[in-house]
Design an enzyme around this catalytic site. Structure first.
Site, short mmCIF file in Angstrom:
data_model
loop_
_atom_site.label_atom_id
_atom_site.label_comp_id
_atom_site.label_asym_id
_atom_site.label_seq_id
_atom_site.Cartn_x
_atom_site.Cartn_y
_atom_site.Cartn_z
N GLU A 212 -1.01 -23.89 -7.33
CA GLU A 212 -1.67 -25.20 -7.25
C GLU A 212 -2.89 -25.26 -8.17
OE1 GLU A 212 -0.73 -23.26 -4.72
OE2 GLU A 212 -0.43 -24.41 -2.87
N HIS A 384 -13.71 -41.42 21.13
CA HIS A 384 -12.92 -42.65 21.21
C HIS A 384 -11.49 -42.39 20.78
CE1 HIS A 384 -16.58 -44.96 21.95
NE2 HIS A 384 -17.13 -43.99 21.23
N LYS A 512 5.27 -19.61 -0.23
CA LYS A 512 5.01 -19.63 -1.68
C LYS A 512 6.26 -19.18 -2.42
CE LYS A 512 0.19 -18.10 -1.88
NZ LYS A 512 -0.64 -17.02 -2.37
C1 G6Q Z 1 -8.10 -16.79 1.91
C2 G6Q Z 1 -6.74 -16.84 1.42
C3 G6Q Z 1 -6.40 -18.07 0.63
C4 G6Q Z 1 -6.89 -18.05 -0.82
C5 G6Q Z 1 -6.16 -19.14 -1.58
C6 G6Q Z 1 -6.61 -19.24 -3.02
O1 G6Q Z 1 -8.56 -15.86 2.49
O2 G6Q Z 1 -6.46 -15.69 0.73
O3 G6Q Z 1 -6.86 -19.25 1.24
O4 G6Q Z 1 -8.27 -18.22 -0.87
O5 G6Q Z 1 -4.78 -18.91 -1.53
O6 G6Q Z 1 -6.41 -18.02 -3.67
P1 G6Q Z 1 -7.04 -17.77 -5.06
O7 G6Q Z 1 -8.51 -17.83 -4.94
O8 G6Q Z 1 -6.54 -16.42 -5.49
O9 G6Q Z 1 -6.54 -18.86 -5.98
#
Ligand code: G6Q
Length: 551
Positions: A212, A384, A512
């Site tokens: 992402e 509410h 993923k």
């Molecule tokens: C947090 C998780 C997860 C991570 C995200 C983003 O403890 O590991 O939320 O922070 O998947 O990962 P990156 O920082 O590696 O993009």
């Protein structure tokens, strides 16, 4: 039965359940005039009243015995000393080292002084923030930066976004935006009003492999290049926060514009590291350091206070009492401060990603509940909406109310009325309203007896519903630091007692993996074998994507 559920401390607690179920909060308060002073504790800038919980002093001492039995004090020492507490990933979890301040002694991990590395990055952040704020750091057309877009997700988004949302807008010297979702709507809507000449992108990703974040970063770069034209301009507009210098360079960001952190900083515990750069740019380095100092105050309390007076320990144990013995499954976090609303999502991640595990550190299945479902939102709005279920529903839902004593936005009677509401909710949940009280109330309204009889069951509040009340002086970086650290440590207490790995997150991997497979199929026609439902849905999504689709 496991070692934990067969243990003496666990059994004693199980025996407590009948006694607590047979009493009530009203009765517990009546029996002990000192219950409130005995069940309050202060830590740094926070004050906790935990007297409205369904437990007595005996239960509390049994919970503390469970903590001793499970060697919580040793676990806390290990956490702070950099032991490999994240065993499945073979890592320490040293977020506490990030907030130790300038006079921190050396802390050696695998032959490296962690304190030194932390200070080097803090110095780099300080210089950069100063350059951006003073206008020495300019965009490609010679203008100062006005907008910062942090592109990251999960731990690289929620913490910084929560902190920035909590702090008053007039403290913020730059507009800071957060883009996390791969849904292009978020990036498109964020970029629409922005000027590429004065926008700085922060690509925040520990691994620099997150689908992402990389897609959002690529799209942001395309948007930027369509306007700036010359690739040489990227260096003034893109910086990276990561542990992966190679991937940062491959993306096209000069590693001189990279702020490093380390594998011993867990994603959801990373806002204190370079991942906090968007906060530092927003509020300045002094206030960012104040955030670290507030968290450090909570760290010192957690490390040094006796278990019985230790706020994160008490909150963690109370959570265990409800989840493992009283049958609760969820926990509501209810800040009475609009700015703290996003903190709920951050606490949700810290807690649920850390403790949503069903095997122990040794890989043995657990035979007890772990990881409460954390949810909530800002009061008074929830009153509410979903509070009906808290008051009269069939589930036991312990709630944490959070109230700043002073508003950052003083406006007429607003803060007094806000405060009255949170105190009233705690009292209402605890006391409820008995049949006698309802009858008396209705009789006072001169209602005919048959109508009283009809209304009666609907107007009874069972009460006996527990809550913690956390007071803070006001929302500022120092207090926020302490508050976030409180929930981090509360989570660690629970993970330790459950014997699970608080710092890994393998549960996010399968989705993923499958998304990558399905994405390839959506692009290039199906090949993998799925269940009929997934195959059917893939088909529908794929045909909707075809240019001739009318779906
Ligand atoms: C947090 C998780 C997860 C991570 C995200 C983003 O403890 O590991 O939320 O922070 O998947 O990962 P990156 O920082 O590696 O993009």
């Amino acid at each position: 039965m496991s070692r934990l559920t067969e243990s003496p401390a666990w059994n004693t607690l199980q025996n407590d359940v009948a006694r607590i179920r047979a009493t009530s909060l009203r009765a517990l308060f009546a029996a002990d005039p000192d219950r409130y002073p005995r069940m309050t504790v202060s830590a740094g800038p926070l004050f906790l009243d935990y007297s409205k919980n369904l437990l007595d002093h005996e239960t509390l001492s049994h919970l503390l015995a469970l903590a001793e039995q499970e060697q919580l004090p040793q676990a806390i020492r290990h956490l702070f000393n950099g032991a490999t507490v994240n065993r499945s990933e073979g890592r320490a979890a040293l977020h506490t080292a990030l907030r130790q301040g300038d006079d921190a002694p050396p802390l050696w991990l695998h032959g490296q002084d962690v304190s030194l590395s932390i200070h080097q990055v803090l110095a780099q952040m300080t210089e950069f923030v100063e350059q951006v704020h003073s206008g020495t750091w300019q965009g490609y057309s010679g203008h100062s930066i006005t907008d910062v877009v942090n592109i990251g997700i999960g731990g690289s988004d929620l913490g910084p976004a929560a902190v920035m949302a909590a702090l008053p807008a007039d403290w913020v010297s730059l507009r800071v935006h957060y883009v996390s979702n791969v849904d292009g709507a978020q990036l498109s809507r964020t970029l629409k009003p922005l000027n590429p000449e004065t926008t700085l992108f922060i690509v925040a990703s520990k691994t620099f492999t997150t689908q992402e974040t990389l897609l959002n970063a690529h799209s942001a770069r395309t948007w930027f290049m369509e306007r700036a034209k010359d690739p040489a301009h990227i260096a003034r507009h893109f910086v990276a926060l990561s542990t992966n210098a190679t991937a940062v360079a491959q993306f096209g960001i000069d590693t001189r514009n990279m702020f490093a952190f380390w594998d011993w900083v867990g994603g959801r515990y990373s806002l204190w590291s370079a991942i906090g750069l968007s906060i530092a740019l927003g509020i300045g380095m002094d206030k960012f350091r104040s955030l670290l100092a507030g968290a450090h105050a909570m760290d010192s309390h957690f490390r040094d206070a006796p278990l019985a007076e230790n706020m994160p320990v008490l909150m963690g144990l109370i959570g265990i009492w409800y989840l493992n013995f009283m049958g609760a499954q969820t926990q509501a976090i209810l800040p009475y401060d609009q700015g703290l609303e996003r903190l709920v999502a951050h606490i949700q991640q810290v807690s649920m990603e850390s403790t949503g595990k069903s095997v122990t550190q040794e890989g043995k299945p657990v035979d007890y509940a772990t990881g409460a479902i954390i949810w909530g939102g800002a009061g008074t709005n929830g009153q509410h909406a979903y509070y009906q279920l808290l008051h009269q529903g069939t589930f036991l839902i312990p709630a944490d109310f959070i109230l700043p004593l002073h508003s950052r936005y003083p406006l007429g009677d607003h803060h007094r009325i806000l405060s009255a509401n949170v105190l009233a909710q705690g009292e209402a949940l605890m006391r409820g309203k008995t049949a006698e009280e309802v009858k008396e109330e209705l009789a006072g309204q001169n209602l005919p007896p048959e109508q009283i009889q009809t209304l009666l069951p609907h107007k009874i509040f069972p009460g006996n519903r527990p809550c913690n009340t956390l007071l803070l002086n006001q929302v500022d970086p120092y207090t926020l630091g302490a508050l976030v650290a409180l929930y981090e440590h509360r989570t660690f207490v629970q993970g330790t007692l459950w014997g699970i790995d608080t710092f890994d997150q393998w549960g996010v991997e399968l989705g993923k993996q499958l998304a990558r497979t399905i994405d390839a199929e959506l692009k290039d026609h199906p090949s993998a074998v799925h269940d009929p439902s997934t195959t059917g849905l893939i088909e529908r999504v794929r045909s909707a994507m075809s240019p001739s689709s009318s779906f």
